[in-house]
Design a protein around this motif. Structure first.
Motif, PDB file in Angstrom:
ATOM      1  N   SER A  52      -8.717   0.456  -0.246  1.00 36.19           N
ATOM      2  CA  SER A  52      -8.412   1.401  -1.406  1.00 36.19           C
ATOM      3  C   SER A  52      -9.193   1.152  -2.487  1.00 36.19           C
ATOM      4  CB  SER A  52      -6.996   1.440  -1.666  1.00 36.19           C
ATOM      5  OG  SER A  52      -6.595   0.208  -1.956  1.00 36.19           O
ATOM      6  N   SER A  54      -8.422   0.077  -5.512  1.00 37.90           N
ATOM      7  CA  SER A  54      -7.808  -0.872  -5.980  1.00 37.90           C
ATOM      8  C   SER A  54      -7.853  -2.469  -5.192  1.00 37.90           C
ATOM      9  CB  SER A  54      -6.464  -0.560  -6.312  1.00 37.90           C
ATOM     10  OG  SER A  54      -5.587  -0.308  -5.255  1.00 37.90           O
ATOM     11  N   GLY A  55      -8.007  -2.187  -3.946  1.00 42.52           N
ATOM     12  CA  GLY A  55      -7.851  -3.394  -2.977  1.00 42.52           C
ATOM     13  C   GLY A  55      -6.469  -3.661  -2.515  1.00 42.52           C
ATOM     14  N   ASP A  56      -5.660  -2.812  -3.197  1.00 41.93           N
ATOM     15  CA  ASP A  56      -4.121  -3.144  -2.588  1.00 41.93           C
ATOM     16  C   ASP A  56      -3.834  -2.613  -1.064  1.00 41.93           C
ATOM     17  OD1 ASP A  56      -2.788  -2.267  -5.750  1.00 41.93           O
ATOM     18  OD2 ASP A  56      -3.886  -4.087  -4.953  1.00 41.93           O
ATOM     19  N   SER A  57      -4.639  -1.662  -0.419  1.00 44.10           N
ATOM     20  CA  SER A  57      -4.237  -1.317   0.652  1.00 44.10           C
ATOM     21  C   SER A  57      -5.602  -1.185   1.591  1.00 44.10           C
ATOM     22  CB  SER A  57      -3.854   0.437   0.665  1.00 44.10           C
ATOM     23  OG  SER A  57      -3.722   0.901   1.898  1.00 44.10           O
ATOM     24  N   THR A  58      -5.458  -1.725   2.880  1.00 42.60           N
ATOM     25  CA  THR A  58      -6.478  -1.805   3.949  1.00 42.60           C
ATOM     26  C   THR A  58      -5.800  -1.311   5.190  1.00 42.60           C
ATOM     27  OG1 THR A  58      -5.809  -3.930   4.382  1.00 42.60           O
ATOM     28  CG2 THR A  58      -7.342  -3.888   2.768  1.00 42.60           C
ATOM     29  N   SER A  71     -12.728  -6.862   2.213  1.00 38.55           N
ATOM     30  CA  SER A  71     -12.155  -6.985   0.482  1.00 38.55           C
ATOM     31  C   SER A  71     -13.149  -6.464  -0.346  1.00 38.55           C
ATOM     32  CB  SER A  71     -11.966  -8.479   0.612  1.00 38.55           C
ATOM     33  OG  SER A  71     -13.497  -9.089   0.919  1.00 38.55           O
TER      34      SER A  71
END
Length: 122
Positions: A52, A54-58, A71
């Motif tokens: 995502s 924001s990097g919060d969801s993969t 990442s």
């Protein structure tokens, strides 16, 4: 507009590791979800992983879970793909892509890089 440039591909032995990078131009990188896809000769392009904005969801392709890690660093406008325990069947051209949603299908991504070759020798 987002321009994407992949790097980090190469030749590696069975069981080895590589880290791919995808550098993005433009100030809107942090607003995009990013994905990695790959395409082997004679095969369709397939989903690898996505992250995502924001990097919060993969999300990951099921067969690759546990070996590949996606990442991103929004301060560097870069997304990464760490690939461990590589196998000959991982040989492909790897593409990064930018889109508005964290999806596992190619139509969800509007911008694409040119790809980087990964070759795993047995």
């Amino acid at each position: 507009q987002v321009q994407l440039v992949e790097s980090g591909g190469g030749l590696v032995q069975d069981g080895g590791s590589l880290r791919l990078s995808c550098a993005a131009s433009g100030r809107t990188f942090s607003s995009y979800a990013m994905g990695w896809f790959r395409q082997a000769p004679g095969k369709e392009r397939e989903f690898v992983a996505a992250i995502s904005w924001s990097g919060d969801s993969t999300i990951y392709a099921d067969p690759l879970k546990g070996r590949f890690t996606i990442s991103r660093d929004n301060s560097k406008n870069t997304v990464y793909l760490q690939m461990n325990s590589l196998k000959p069947e991982d040989t492909a051209v790897y593409y990064c892509a930018a889109g508005r949603a964290t999806k596992n299908n190619t139509p969800a991504y509007r911008y694409w890089g040119q790809g980087t070759q990964v070759t795993v020798s047995s």
